[in-house]
Structure formats: structure tokens, C-alpha cells
Design a protein around this motif. Sequence first.
Motif, short mmCIF file in Angstrom:
data_model
loop_
_atom_site.label_atom_id
_atom_site.label_comp_id
_atom_site.label_asym_id
_atom_site.label_seq_id
_atom_site.Cartn_x
_atom_site.Cartn_y
_atom_site.Cartn_z
N ASP A 1 0.83 -1.21 0.00
CA ASP A 1 0.00 0.00 0.00
C ASP A 1 0.86 1.25 0.00
N ALA A 2 1.86 1.30 0.88
CA ALA A 2 2.72 2.47 0.96
C ALA A 2 3.61 2.60 -0.28
N THR A 3 4.07 1.47 -0.80
CA THR A 3 4.91 1.49 -2.00
C THR A 3 4.15 2.05 -3.20
N LEU A 4 2.93 1.60 -3.40
CA LEU A 4 2.15 2.10 -4.53
C LEU A 4 1.69 3.53 -4.31
N ALA A 5 1.41 3.90 -3.07
CA ALA A 5 1.03 5.29 -2.78
C ALA A 5 2.17 6.23 -3.14
N PHE A 6 3.41 5.80 -2.91
CA PHE A 6 4.53 6.67 -3.27
C PHE A 6 4.62 6.84 -4.78
N ARG A 7 4.32 5.79 -5.53
CA ARG A 7 4.32 5.94 -6.98
C ARG A 7 3.23 6.90 -7.44
N ARG A 8 2.09 6.86 -6.80
CA ARG A 8 1.03 7.82 -7.15
C ARG A 8 1.48 9.25 -6.85
N HIS A 9 2.25 9.41 -5.79
CA HIS A 9 2.83 10.72 -5.48
C HIS A 9 3.73 11.20 -6.62
N LEU A 10 4.58 10.33 -7.12
CA LEU A 10 5.47 10.72 -8.21
C LEU A 10 4.68 11.07 -9.47
N TRP A 11 3.69 10.25 -9.82
CA TRP A 11 2.88 10.55 -11.00
C TRP A 11 2.11 11.86 -10.84
N SER A 12 1.67 12.15 -9.62
CA SER A 12 0.92 13.39 -9.40
C SER A 12 1.77 14.62 -9.67
N GLN A 13 3.10 14.47 -9.59
CA GLN A 13 4.00 15.58 -9.88
C GLN A 13 4.26 15.73 -11.37
N GLY A 14 3.84 14.74 -12.16
CA GLY A 14 4.12 14.76 -13.59
C GLY A 14 5.33 13.96 -13.99
N LEU A 15 5.95 13.28 -13.03
CA LEU A 15 7.12 12.46 -13.32
C LEU A 15 6.72 11.06 -13.72
N GLY A 16 7.57 10.41 -14.51
CA GLY A 16 7.42 8.99 -14.76
C GLY A 16 8.06 8.20 -13.63
N VAL A 17 7.72 6.94 -13.53
CA VAL A 17 8.30 6.05 -12.52
C VAL A 17 9.21 5.04 -13.22
#
Length: 388
Positions: A63-79
Motif C-alpha cells: 500500500d505504501a509502495t504504490l502510494a509513493f508511486r502515485r505521489h510521483l505521477w501526481s508531480q508529472g514524473l514517470g516512474v
Amino acid sequence: MSGRASIELPDATGELRSYVPRTEPVVHVLGGELRSRVVYSAAHVVADPWRSSAGEPAAIDWDATLAFRRHLWSQGLGVAEAMDTAQRGMGLDWAAAAELIRRSSAEARATGGRIACGVGTDQLVAPARTLIEVTAAYEEQLAVVEESGSQAVLMASRALAALARSPDDYVEVYGHLLRQSAEPVVLHWLGPMFDPALAGYWGSEDLDAATETFLDVIAAHPDKVDGIKVSLLDARREVELRRRLPKGVRCYTGDDFNYPELIEGDEQGFSHALLGIFDPLAPLAAAAVRTLDTGDAAGFRALLDPTVALSRHLFGAPTRYYKTGVVFLAWLAGHQSHFTMVGGLQSARSLPHLARAYELADGLGLFPDPALAEARMRQLLVVHGVTA
């Protein structure tokens, strides 16, 4: 910051120094997709602190790992997923990496985020005896990434580095993989400062000779290479290399020491980015690239240049332990509830190193809640016996 209580931070000599934390974060406005550069953040994984950190498969807090990826995408960055920042080869085994690729790729599809995933050979427990075994391991991982619908990043292989006897061995293995890849991939050249087992990659300790082999592989399959990720911490070499790439092949800088100048570029071109430092820098990095999107190179550098001191600190020798600082800052920033890492890697950096990382990050305004970051830093100091 006047009137605010100071915090006593240890330095490398064992002395304590007073630091006054900032009271307010620096807020960057969210925007859409970045236009002038393709920018990936290599993302860390969040360990499950209630399970053993040294077992296989690695214990992940999904849950925390995927939430962090959503944080990165919300900034406009790719993962950039399942790369060295996620501790591939340093605690994250292939079983956990494959699950990470599947879960993150599904999340990317659901949110419309850009994602690229690492393909390696780290499922090989015993040393490979033939190039066929190395190639088969690459193929297994490539299939997982392609079936997930993500772009593949062909990472450097410890098994190949140990087995290869000449540049031709690299040409053979990579040529086979590129011929069969469904879509263009990113080729990753990771230097030995990140992983000592990769010394002599591309068939030579001489970087000039290794570069020629690398370019030969790309030139033979330009339609199958989206780009290259270069992590050699040598800005001059990266610039020279990107100027020799076939038209349409991108250079993604992996230089965590010199990224502002490489992303800005010069009259002959620029580098895109695939960087571990953009994990903690995500909001600021995105704001800088959006400034560059407007043509304001000076404004871009004004935002990004001050971050280099933090990056050089986190990636200081031994560079491969930079993940510890990245996860530490994620904890301070409130992206996870604990400072535990798979493989127990939270112990890989000293308390003075972490204290300096806190100070530099706080000075940049990276923490959404500075009071929380300060409280957690104080907790860590107490755990380490600092009571002043």
C-alpha cells in the motif's frame, strides 16, 4: 526562523551542532505532463516493518509502495520501477521485483502514469555457466515487463559481467534481446561506483573502449533502442556519448552529481532524466522542468542547482548505499511510517550522514510537514543515544 527551538545534530567528528529547522515547506504547484524533457524518478520500495527484512521474497508494504508511486505521477514524473533505487540486488529479490512490476504497471494503467521497468538477471542464484543461461534469465524478466504493458529497461547484469570474456559477448547477448523485444527499450549503463560487480562492463575497464562497444550495439538496432540511461557520474563523457547517438535515440541522464547542466543541455542537445535523486526531489524537480518548459533555463537552474549538494551527499562513496538516504528522507517527509528497509539497509549510513541529509533537505523545503520531519529526526537521535 527566529524564535524556533534548535535541534542538535551530530557531525562526522562526534560533535553536536545547533540547527534551526524551517517552519514552513516550499509549496510547488502541481501541473500536467512535462513537455520539454522526459523525466523518470527511480522509485524506492517501502519495506513491511512487521516482517523480517532479510528473507525472500522481500517483505514489502504494498500500500505504501504504490502510494509513493502515485505521489510521483501526481508531480508529472514517470516512474522507473524495479531499478537499483528499489534495491535490486541489495535486498529486493526477483520474486518481489516481479510482483512490484506487475502491481506498479497496473497502477500506472489505472492512473495514466508513465512507467518503465528494470529487466535483469538477478534470479540466477548460482553463477551462470554460459551466455545462453544469462540470455534466458534476461528473457524471463523481459517477458514479465512486456506482459505487464510497461517499457523495459535492460539493466546491466552482474552475471554477464562475471561471464563475458570479450566485447563480442555483450554484442551477442544484447543483440539477441533487442531483436526479440516487442517495443524499443532503454539500455542502462551502470558504473562500478553504483555496483562494483559491474566493473569492466561492455568488455573493457577502458571506458573509451567500452563506449565503442555500447555504441556498436545501439547502431546495430537503432529502431529497438528508445534511449540509454548513463550512470557514470562523468558529465563530459555523457555529453560526448549523447552527441554520437543515432537520431531518435534519447539520452537519459543517471548522473546524480551533474544533472542540472545535463538536463539543460547545450547548443547540440540535452539529456532527459532517469534519476534516483528525483525520488526525494520530486515536487522540486517537476517544478524546475516546468520552468524549463517555458524556455526559462536560468529559472530552471535557479531551482535545481541548489539541490546538488544534497544529491552529492546522498550519493557519496560508497555510492551504492544512496538508497538509505532516499528512504530516510521519505520517512521524514511522511511518505511512510517507519525507517526500515529490505535487507536491513537502514543501517548502511551513519547517524552524522543522515543528520546532514536532514539538514540539507530541510533547507531546500522538501518536507511537506517540517514539524513532523523534525520530530522524527529527534526520535532517531534518541534511538542513537543523542540526548542533548
